[in-house]
Design an enzyme around this catalytic site. Structure first.
Site, PDB file in Angstrom:
ATOM      1  N   GLY A 146      -7.385   0.174  74.478  1.00  0.00           N
ATOM      2  CA  GLY A 146      -8.181   0.079  73.254  1.00  0.00           C
ATOM      3  C   GLY A 146      -7.962   1.297  72.372  1.00  0.00           C
ATOM      4  CG  ASP A 168      -9.909   3.904  83.199  1.00  0.00           C
ATOM      5  OD1 ASP A 168     -10.313   3.750  82.041  1.00  0.00           O
ATOM      6  OD2 ASP A 168     -10.110   3.071  84.096  1.00  0.00           O
ATOM      7  CB  THR A 218     -11.215   6.628  77.450  1.00  0.00           C
ATOM      8  OG1 THR A 218     -12.339   5.749  77.546  1.00  0.00           O
ATOM      9  CG2 THR A 218     -11.443   7.820  78.344  1.00  0.00           C
ATOM     10  CG  ASP A 268     -15.630   3.807  77.741  1.00  0.00           C
ATOM     11  OD1 ASP A 268     -15.980   3.627  76.549  1.00  0.00           O
ATOM     12  OD2 ASP A 268     -15.243   2.884  78.479  1.00  0.00           O
ATOM     13  N   GLY A 318     -18.726   1.201  76.230  1.00  0.00           N
ATOM     14  CA  GLY A 318     -18.879   1.945  77.484  1.00  0.00           C
ATOM     15  C   GLY A 318     -19.024   0.974  78.630  1.00  0.00           C
ATOM     16  NE  ARG A 319     -14.167  -2.659  81.055  1.00  0.00           N
ATOM     17  CZ  ARG A 319     -14.196  -3.963  80.762  1.00  0.00           C
ATOM     18  NH1 ARG A 319     -14.942  -4.785  81.477  1.00  0.00           N
ATOM     19  NH2 ARG A 319     -13.490  -4.432  79.759  1.00  0.00           N
ATOM     20  CE1 TYR A 341     -12.868  -4.258  68.981  1.00  0.00           C
ATOM     21  CE2 TYR A 341     -14.888  -5.429  68.472  1.00  0.00           C
ATOM     22  CZ  TYR A 341     -13.765  -5.273  69.255  1.00  0.00           C
ATOM     23  OH  TYR A 341     -13.540  -6.122  70.301  1.00  0.00           O
ATOM     24  CB  ALA A 399     -17.373   4.303  66.918  1.00  0.00           C
TER      25      ALA A 399
END
Length: 470
Positions: A12, A182, A210, A212, A256-257, A385, A387
């Site tokens: 992403g 990751d 990432t 996240d 944030g998965r 999207y 951010a």
């Protein structure tokens, strides 16, 4: 001696991809101007297909323009080199013997899935309490098929790895820079291990992208600071929707998965923004209370929905609205279980993760709270999207440049790994060994800034942090 270097961006978007490439090109131009540079188009997809763009003298001259932009000039894709079936299905690689192995993989996976569904049905049946033998028999069959599947998948993955390695050799690449999260860097680790095992003279140096901020053992991933700031700016606008109706419920779903860092720090940044930058006129009903954060929910913390509904109902009664920040990974396991009980399927991506757009966490939270709070109108807004596509802020730019400089240094010295501040080695900026790179690092809900925010909005502090084994 390094003669040719390639870049690729994957996964992403994050506010660091374009700038990472810009700083890398600039640093190579300063330190090793004789080195040829290329960028693979659309990440690992471009590598497998042999599609690349040359870095020309004009690009070198103006490389720092890339640091002012979001996105990636060379494009991204989600490709896992060890997922041979997916690579074959998408037409990215077709080498002798792969089609036959992929057919076997798909056939065995179908059989295993069918057996697993039968097991689930039997476990729910009344007969299961009396006799477990049928279930045990089916489990044994499923395990036998899985054992049969393992070497076939490994052989197919090796074929894809070889195709990638051979393309790098064909292109004359000595160093590959992977810029991603990751999944990207674990794929880079797989590739680096294959190259080393099979005596390919190639160095892989990754940069940790990432939003996240969930990569072991990296202290701070690139782009995360910016994503939190941009998410706060996004909410500063959409929060005004609570003035469109009385008793408005606004849910801000943040990316944030598995990790709540971005949700927490977006909320912290927004809360600070209200304190320091925005003026209000309470004498004319323009109050900070109506625009503030009223709840923050992250994957690492359990939620007492009854207690929270009671607390937020009091907020709604007092200020005529409720504003909730929620991570897209909060309660995902529970939501998926509910969907499967209703017979709904949850599709997976190339890396085996549930597709979160089909889970729709924000809508689920709206359902949990809207009626209990007596909301007249409920809305879900997703800042992800917006951010993740932003250009990096000053704080991120400093970190990205430092990592790019170190990445070039490591590449020219033949030292592979993912460059970042190593939490397990006193936060020294270095190339962290690929075998230590792992996603899923949880947000520490005992973070002092997060606790301070929760205290200020009247939300109970979570007691425990979810721990992910490394």
């Amino acid at each position: 001696m390094v003669k040719k270097v390639a870049f690729l961006t994957a996964g992403g978007l994050a506010p660091c991809l374009s700038s990472s490439i810009g700083f890398l090109i600039d640093e190579y131009t300063k330190k090793a101007p004789e080195v040829e540079l290329i960028g693979y188009v659309n990440g690992y997809m471009g590598l497998l297909k042999g599609e690349s763009i040359k870095v020309t003298p004009e690009v070198r001259k103006h490389a720092l323009i890339l640091t002012k932009h979001g996105g990636s000039p060379i494009g991204n894709s989600r490709v896992k080199l060890t997922n041979a079936a997916d690579c074959f299905k998408r037409g990215l690689v077709d080498v002798p013997g792969l089609a036959e192995e992929v057919a076997q993989i798909n056939g065995l996976n179908a059989q295993i899935k069918e057996l697993d569904e039968k097991i689930k049905d039997l476990v729910k049946s009344p007969e299961y309490k009396k006799d477990h033998s049928k279930v045990e028999e089916l489990r044994a069959k499923s395990q036998a098929l899985a054992a049969q599947l393992k070497p076939i998948k490994a052989s197919a993955a090796d074929k894809v790895m070889k195709a990638a390695a051979d393309q790098l050799v064909k292109d004359g690449v000595d160093v590959l820079h992977t810029i991603g999260g990751d999944d990207t860097n674990t794929t880079a680790a797989d590739l680096a291990a294959y190259l080393a095992k099979n005596n390919y003279a190639l160095t892989v140096v990754g940069l940790p992208k990432t939003i996240d901020n969930d990569v072991y053992p990296i202290k701070q991933s690139l782009g995360a600071y910016t994503a939190a700031e941009e998410g706060a700016k996004f909410f500063a606008n959409v929060v005004k929707e609570n003035s469109a109706n009385p008793r408005a419920l606004i849910i801000h779903e943040v990316m944030g998965r598995n990790c709540g860092w971005l949700t927490a720090f977006t909320a912290i940044t927004y809360h600070k923004m209200l304190e320091r930058r925005i003026k209000f006129l309470p004498e004319f009903a323009l109050t900070r209370e109506r625009q503030d954060v009223h709840a923050v929910y992250v994957p690492e913390a359990k939620i007492d929905f009854d207690a929270e509904a009671a607390r937020l109902k009091a907020v709604m009664d007092k200020v005529d609205c409720v504003n909730i920040f929620v991570s897209e990974g909060a309660c995902v396991k529970q939501i998926i279980e509910e969907k499967r009980k209703r017979g709904e399927d949850v599709p997976l991506d190339a890396f085996g993760h549930p597709r979160l757009d089909s889970v729709n966490v924000g809508e689920w939270f709206k359902t949990q709270f809207a009626k209990r709070l007596g909301a007249e109108k409920s809305s879900v807004f997703k800042s992800g999207y917006y951010a993740r596509a932003a250009a990096p802020n000053k704080k991120d730019l400093r970190l990205i440049q430092a990592c790019a400089v170190k990445a070039v240094e490591c590449a020219l010295a033949g030292e592979g790994g993912v460059v970042g501040k190593d939490e397990e080695k006193h936060n020294v900026l270095r190339a962290c060994e690929f075998e230590r790179i792992k996603g899923g690092k949880p947000f520490n809900v005992r973070n002092s800034r997060f606790r301070k925010l929760l205290d200020s909005i009247g939300q109970s502090r979570p007691r425990k942090t979810r721990v992910v084994k490394k």
